[in-house]
Scaffold this active site. Structure first.
Site, PDB file in Angstrom:
ATOM      1  N   LYS A   1       0.839  -1.207   0.000  1.00 18.21           N
ATOM      2  CA  LYS A   1       0.000   0.000   0.000  1.00 18.21           C
ATOM      3  C   LYS A   1       0.875   1.259   0.000  1.00 18.21           C
ATOM      4  CE  LYS A   1      -0.177  -0.625   4.948  1.00 18.21           C
ATOM      5  NZ  LYS A   1      -0.892  -1.234   6.066  1.00 18.21           N
TER       6      LYS A   1
ATOM      7  N   ARG B   1     -10.239  -0.162  15.755  1.00 23.90           N
ATOM      8  CA  ARG B   1     -10.226   0.760  14.626  1.00 23.90           C
ATOM      9  C   ARG B   1     -11.124   0.206  13.533  1.00 23.90           C
ATOM     10  NH1 ARG B   1      -4.552   1.480  11.563  1.00 23.90           N
ATOM     11  NH2 ARG B   1      -5.192  -0.621  10.943  1.00 23.90           N
TER      12      ARG B   1
ATOM     13  N   TYR C   1      15.852  30.368   6.152  1.00 21.28           N
ATOM     14  CA  TYR C   1      14.577  30.997   6.529  1.00 21.28           C
ATOM     15  C   TYR C   1      14.440  31.074   8.033  1.00 21.28           C
ATOM     16  CZ  TYR C   1      12.699  30.468   1.762  1.00 21.28           C
ATOM     17  OH  TYR C   1      12.469  30.557   0.426  1.00 21.28           O
TER      18      TYR C   1
ATOM     19  N   MET D   1      12.084  24.182   0.668  1.00 17.80           N
ATOM     20  CA  MET D   1      11.369  23.271  -0.232  1.00 17.80           C
ATOM     21  C   MET D   1      12.339  22.434  -1.067  1.00 17.80           C
ATOM     22  SD  MET D   1       8.529  24.161  -3.130  1.00 17.80           S
ATOM     23  CE  MET D   1       7.483  25.058  -2.001  1.00 17.80           C
TER      24      MET D   1
HETATM   25  C1  LIG Z   1      -0.083  -2.042   6.750  1.00 14.68           C
HETATM   26  C2  LIG Z   1      -0.575  -3.264   7.393  1.00 14.68           C
HETATM   27  C3  LIG Z   1       0.321  -4.272   7.771  1.00 14.68           C
HETATM   28  C4  LIG Z   1       1.815  -4.124   7.686  1.00 14.68           C
HETATM   29  O1  LIG Z   1       2.301  -3.479   8.859  1.00 14.68           O
HETATM   30  P1  LIG Z   1       3.874  -3.275   9.054  1.00 14.68           P
HETATM   31  O2  LIG Z   1       4.009  -2.730  10.419  1.00 14.68           O
HETATM   32  O3  LIG Z   1       4.306  -2.288   8.005  1.00 14.68           O
HETATM   33  O4  LIG Z   1       4.486  -4.589   8.862  1.00 14.68           O
HETATM   34  C5  LIG Z   1      -0.225  -5.465   8.239  1.00 14.68           C
HETATM   35  N1  LIG Z   1      -1.555  -5.621   8.362  1.00 14.68           N
HETATM   36  C6  LIG Z   1      -2.437  -4.652   8.052  1.00 14.68           C
HETATM   37  C7  LIG Z   1      -3.886  -4.886   8.216  1.00 14.68           C
HETATM   38  C8  LIG Z   1      -1.982  -3.446   7.558  1.00 14.68           C
HETATM   39  O5  LIG Z   1      -2.849  -2.480   7.253  1.00 14.68           O
END
Ligand SMILES: *Cc1c(COP(=O)(O)O)cnc(C)c1O
Length: 366
Positions: free
Chosen positions: A35, A131, A262, A310
């Site tokens: 992701k 969550r 800056y 930047m």
């Molecule tokens: C992103 C994610 C992971 C991976 O977590 P890491 O700490 O990067 O290994 C695993 N399970 C779910 C549901 C996630 O959203």
């Protein structure tokens, strides 16, 4: 000459980190989390590099999954937040996307969809992260509903996610695992039905072997950085994949008492040599990096001085013997952990990697 600011992505290190996951849980399936553009490393290239070994990939949304399909990635792709609208079920079925089911609306959308090919589902069970996912009791009903429709392929994967697996001293991970295990023993699936299980993220893969189940979900560790703030034996074997590099583009002597950049937030306490580097917050180098954040110039640690701009930063190189325009600079990589830079900035390496913008060319090495 183009701008020397690049992120070198070492695919050999990526594959070595994948092999480490495999060695820690040889029987399990490994679903790399790619992701957010593979945590900034380039989703398509990361999947291609792992496509001979990974049986599936995980992304946040159907848009990310479709990018992978268009690039020719053939594996099943898990949508970690499931669907956002019911029309996505059909797209998932057509494209062999696996759906996380986190709420009743997502469950109903799957049951009510008119699809010819069943979708694989992962049932999210909330064991304490609070969550996403179903409370254990609701999870049982949802499981039964999903296992009774022809729209769902077997086996269903029961999944949960840890809140504190990176905290080696916390009992939270074992508590969450116990809630999950208690739930699954009450589930009593129909004869012949198997349930697959998935709990472990990177931290759990590295440090909590009792959480290892049918599917491991590594993200951050694949990119070669430790999820822990303390030393951990397995994490010490990881190889950082990204090296963010740039170069010196200007050098000047300033007198003691002069300030730099800056807001003039740093003033030289001695006559100093300042190197200007062509990397800034527009390249993902965090603006909140304070004076003193380490930067490698010709391999030597030098302190950041003055505000991050930047497109540029300024570094105190007074103590280096020889610095020239064009000299190589490393912002983070194998020689300087992104976790250390993140600590200076009150964040985590995950964020620094993930928000790397497209302006920085990714250069892949095998
Ligand atoms: C992103 C994610 C992971 C991976 O977590 P890491 O700490 O990067 O290994 C695993 N399970 C779910 C549901 C996630 O959203």
């Amino acid at each position: 000459m183009t701008r020397p600011t690049v992120a070198i992505v070492d695919l050999k290190a990526l594959r070595a980190n994948f092999a480490l996951v495999k060695s820690l849980a040889p029987q399990a399936n490994i679903i790399p989390m790619v992701k957010a553009n593979a945590y900034g490393h380039g989703m398509v290239e990361v999947c291609r590099a792992l496509s001979h070994s990974a049986p599936a990939f995980g992304v946040a949304s159907i848009d990310e999954a479709l990018v992978l399909r268009e690039a020719g990635i053939k594996q099943p792709i898990l949508l970690l937040e499931g669907t956002f609208s019911s029309d996505e079920v059909e797209i998932a079925s057509d494209n062999n996307f696996m759906l996380m089911v986190e709420n009743s609306a997502q469950k109903d959308a799957i049951i009510n969809a008119s699809i010819s090919r069943p979708v694989s589902v992962w049932l999210g069970v909330d064991t304490g992260m609070h969550r996403l996912g179903f409370q254990p009791q609701e999870a049982t009903q949802t499981y039964l509903a999903l296992s009774n429709t022809d729209n769902v392929a077997k086996p269903i994967v029961a999944a949960s996610h840890f809140a504190c697996a990176d905290d080696l001293g916390s009992s939270a991970t074992k508590n969450q695992m116990a809630i999950f295990d208690r739930w699954i023993t009450t589930l009593n699936p129909a004869a012949g039905d198997v349930i697959a299980e998935s709990l472990a993220n990177s931290a759990a893969i590295l440090a909590w072997p009792e959480t290892h189940r049918d599917w491991q979900r590594p993200g951050y560790m694949l990119y070669g950085n430790s999820p822990f703030s303390e030393d951990q034996d397995n994490a010490n074997k990881l190889q950082p994949v990204m090296s963010l590099q740039s170069a010196v583009i200007s050098l000047r002597h300033i007198a003691s008492g002069e300030s730099v950049g800056y807001t003039a937030n740093w003033t030289a306490g001695r006559d100093s040599i300042i190197a200007t580097i062509t990397v800034g917050y527009g390249d993902g180098y965090p603006r909140q990096a304070p004076n003193g954040t380490p930067v490698l110039v010709n391999g030597a640690r030098c302190p950041l001085v003055g505000r991050v701009s930047m497109d540029m930063i300024t570094v105190d190189v007074t103590d280096l013997n020889l610095v020239s325009i064009g000299d190589k600079v490393i912002l983070w990589g194998p020689e300087l952990s992104v976790n250390e830079i993140a600590e200076y900035c009150n964040t985590i390496g995950y964020e620094l990697l993930t928000r790397m913008p497209s302006r920085v060319p990714r250069v892949y090495s095998n």
